[in-house]
Design a protein around this motif. Structure first.
Motif, short mmCIF file in Angstrom:
data_model
loop_
_atom_site.label_atom_id
_atom_site.label_comp_id
_atom_site.label_asym_id
_atom_site.label_seq_id
_atom_site.Cartn_x
_atom_site.Cartn_y
_atom_site.Cartn_z
N GLN A 18 -19.21 6.36 8.46
CA GLN A 18 -18.41 7.21 7.60
C GLN A 18 -17.36 6.37 6.89
OE1 GLN A 18 -16.94 10.27 10.26
NE2 GLN A 18 -18.52 11.68 9.51
N MET A 19 -16.68 7.02 5.94
CA MET A 19 -15.61 6.35 5.23
C MET A 19 -14.46 6.05 6.18
SD MET A 19 -14.18 5.23 2.39
CE MET A 19 -14.89 5.95 0.91
N GLN A 20 -13.95 4.82 6.08
CA GLN A 20 -12.77 4.42 6.81
C GLN A 20 -11.80 3.77 5.84
OE1 GLN A 20 -13.89 1.94 10.11
NE2 GLN A 20 -14.99 3.59 11.16
N LEU A 21 -10.52 4.09 5.99
CA LEU A 21 -9.48 3.63 5.08
C LEU A 21 -8.36 2.98 5.86
CD1 LEU A 21 -9.26 6.87 2.90
CD2 LEU A 21 -10.52 4.79 2.33
N VAL A 22 -7.88 1.85 5.37
CA VAL A 22 -6.78 1.14 6.00
C VAL A 22 -5.78 0.74 4.93
CG1 VAL A 22 -6.06 -0.83 7.37
CG2 VAL A 22 -8.24 0.28 7.85
N GLU A 23 -4.54 1.24 5.04
CA GLU A 23 -3.48 0.88 4.12
C GLU A 23 -2.77 -0.38 4.60
OE1 GLU A 23 -3.27 5.50 4.36
OE2 GLU A 23 -3.48 3.82 5.75
N SER A 24 -2.23 -1.12 3.66
CA SER A 24 -1.42 -2.27 3.97
C SER A 24 -0.48 -2.54 2.81
CB SER A 24 -2.27 -3.51 4.27
OG SER A 24 -3.03 -3.89 3.13
N GLY A 25 0.51 -3.37 3.04
CA GLY A 25 1.43 -3.76 2.00
C GLY A 25 2.78 -3.08 2.05
N GLY A 26 2.96 -2.13 2.95
CA GLY A 26 4.23 -1.46 3.06
C GLY A 26 5.27 -2.36 3.71
N GLY A 27 6.51 -2.01 3.48
CA GLY A 27 7.60 -2.78 4.05
C GLY A 27 8.88 -2.55 3.29
N LEU A 28 9.96 -3.04 3.85
CA LEU A 28 11.26 -2.87 3.24
C LEU A 28 11.34 -3.63 1.92
CD1 LEU A 28 14.19 -1.80 3.50
CD2 LEU A 28 14.73 -3.95 4.66
N VAL A 29 11.84 -2.94 0.92
CA VAL A 29 12.04 -3.57 -0.38
C VAL A 29 13.37 -3.09 -0.94
CG1 VAL A 29 10.80 -1.75 -1.63
CG2 VAL A 29 11.01 -4.04 -2.64
N GLN A 30 14.04 -3.96 -1.64
CA GLN A 30 15.33 -3.62 -2.21
C GLN A 30 15.15 -2.70 -3.42
OE1 GLN A 30 17.68 -7.09 -2.90
NE2 GLN A 30 19.49 -5.96 -3.55
N ALA A 31 16.11 -1.83 -3.62
CA ALA A 31 16.08 -0.97 -4.80
C ALA A 31 15.96 -1.83 -6.06
CB ALA A 31 17.32 -0.09 -4.86
N GLY A 32 15.08 -1.40 -6.95
CA GLY A 32 14.80 -2.17 -8.15
C GLY A 32 13.65 -3.14 -8.00
N GLY A 33 13.19 -3.34 -6.78
CA GLY A 33 12.09 -4.24 -6.53
C GLY A 33 10.74 -3.58 -6.72
N SER A 34 9.70 -4.35 -6.46
CA SER A 34 8.33 -3.89 -6.64
C SER A 34 7.53 -4.12 -5.36
CB SER A 34 7.66 -4.61 -7.81
OG SER A 34 8.32 -4.35 -9.03
N LEU A 35 6.49 -3.33 -5.22
CA LEU A 35 5.63 -3.42 -4.06
C LEU A 35 4.23 -2.96 -4.45
CD1 LEU A 35 6.19 -4.20 -1.05
CD2 LEU A 35 6.27 -1.76 -0.57
N ARG A 36 3.23 -3.62 -3.90
CA ARG A 36 1.86 -3.20 -4.12
C ARG A 36 1.22 -2.84 -2.79
NH1 ARG A 36 -3.28 -6.65 -6.47
NH2 ARG A 36 -3.07 -7.59 -4.38
N LEU A 37 0.75 -1.61 -2.71
CA LEU A 37 0.05 -1.14 -1.53
C LEU A 37 -1.45 -1.24 -1.74
CD1 LEU A 37 2.07 2.11 -0.72
CD2 LEU A 37 2.54 -0.25 -0.02
N SER A 38 -2.16 -1.55 -0.67
CA SER A 38 -3.60 -1.65 -0.71
C SER A 38 -4.22 -0.62 0.21
CB SER A 38 -4.06 -3.05 -0.27
OG SER A 38 -3.56 -4.05 -1.12
N CYS A 39 -5.36 -0.12 -0.20
CA CYS A 39 -6.15 0.80 0.61
C CYS A 39 -7.56 0.24 0.65
CB CYS A 39 -6.12 2.21 0.01
SG CYS A 39 -7.20 3.40 0.85
N ALA A 40 -7.89 -0.40 1.74
CA ALA A 40 -9.20 -1.01 1.90
C ALA A 40 -10.16 -0.02 2.54
CB ALA A 40 -9.10 -2.27 2.76
N ALA A 41 -11.27 0.20 1.88
CA ALA A 41 -12.28 1.13 2.37
C ALA A 41 -13.43 0.36 3.00
CB ALA A 41 -12.80 2.01 1.24
N SER A 42 -14.03 0.97 3.99
CA SER A 42 -15.21 0.41 4.62
C SER A 42 -16.14 1.54 5.02
CB SER A 42 -14.85 -0.45 5.83
OG SER A 42 -14.19 0.32 6.83
N GLY A 43 -17.38 1.21 5.21
CA GLY A 43 -18.37 2.21 5.58
C GLY A 43 -19.03 2.89 4.39
#
Length: 124
Positions: free
Chosen positions: A1-26
């Motif tokens: 079946q579909m499986q999803l795993v997020e990554s890339g979260g974390g503390l970031v300062q206001a005004g900063g940028s962040l990229r989150l990933s959602c890796a799918a498998s199955g």
């Protein structure tokens, strides 16, 4: 079946940028609707955006006020959420989800497959 795993979260300062990933498998994400949701403390879960099977993108303009974009990488079977100019109102748990339907839904109850979520704190 579909499986999803997020990554890339974390503390970031206001005004900063962040990229989150959602890796799918199955399963291959191009055959699914994939979406990002977020849930801030004390608030209901909110639809952020989704990618249709064809690659079309639907965004909730109230989430990020135009500061967020989503994309996908077919080769890596991964969906991304790019967040720029993060604000103090953006802290939340961000989750990716998938549904095997040909159209986007903004209702989280319509998504059967979920990742574990990733926290995005924002420091002032």
């Amino acid at each position: 079946q579909m499986q999803l795993v997020e990554s890339g979260g974390g503390l970031v300062q206001a005004g900063g940028s962040l990229r989150l990933s959602c890796a799918a498998s199955g399963r291959t994400i191009t055959n699914w609707i994939t979406a990002w949701f977020r849930q801030a403390p004390g608030k209901a879960r909110e639809f952020v955006g989704a990618i249709e099977r064809s690659g079309g993108i639907e965004m909730n303009t109230d989430s990020g006020k135009g500061r967020f974009t989503i994309s996908r990488d077919k080769a890596n079977n991964t969906m991304y959420l790019q967040m720029n100019d993060l604000k103090p109102e953006d802290p939340a748990v961000y989750s990716c989800a998938a549904r095997y339907m040909p159209y986007v839904s903004r209702n989280s109850l319509d998504y059967a497959f979920w990742g574990q979520g990733t926290q995005v704190p924002v420091s002032s």
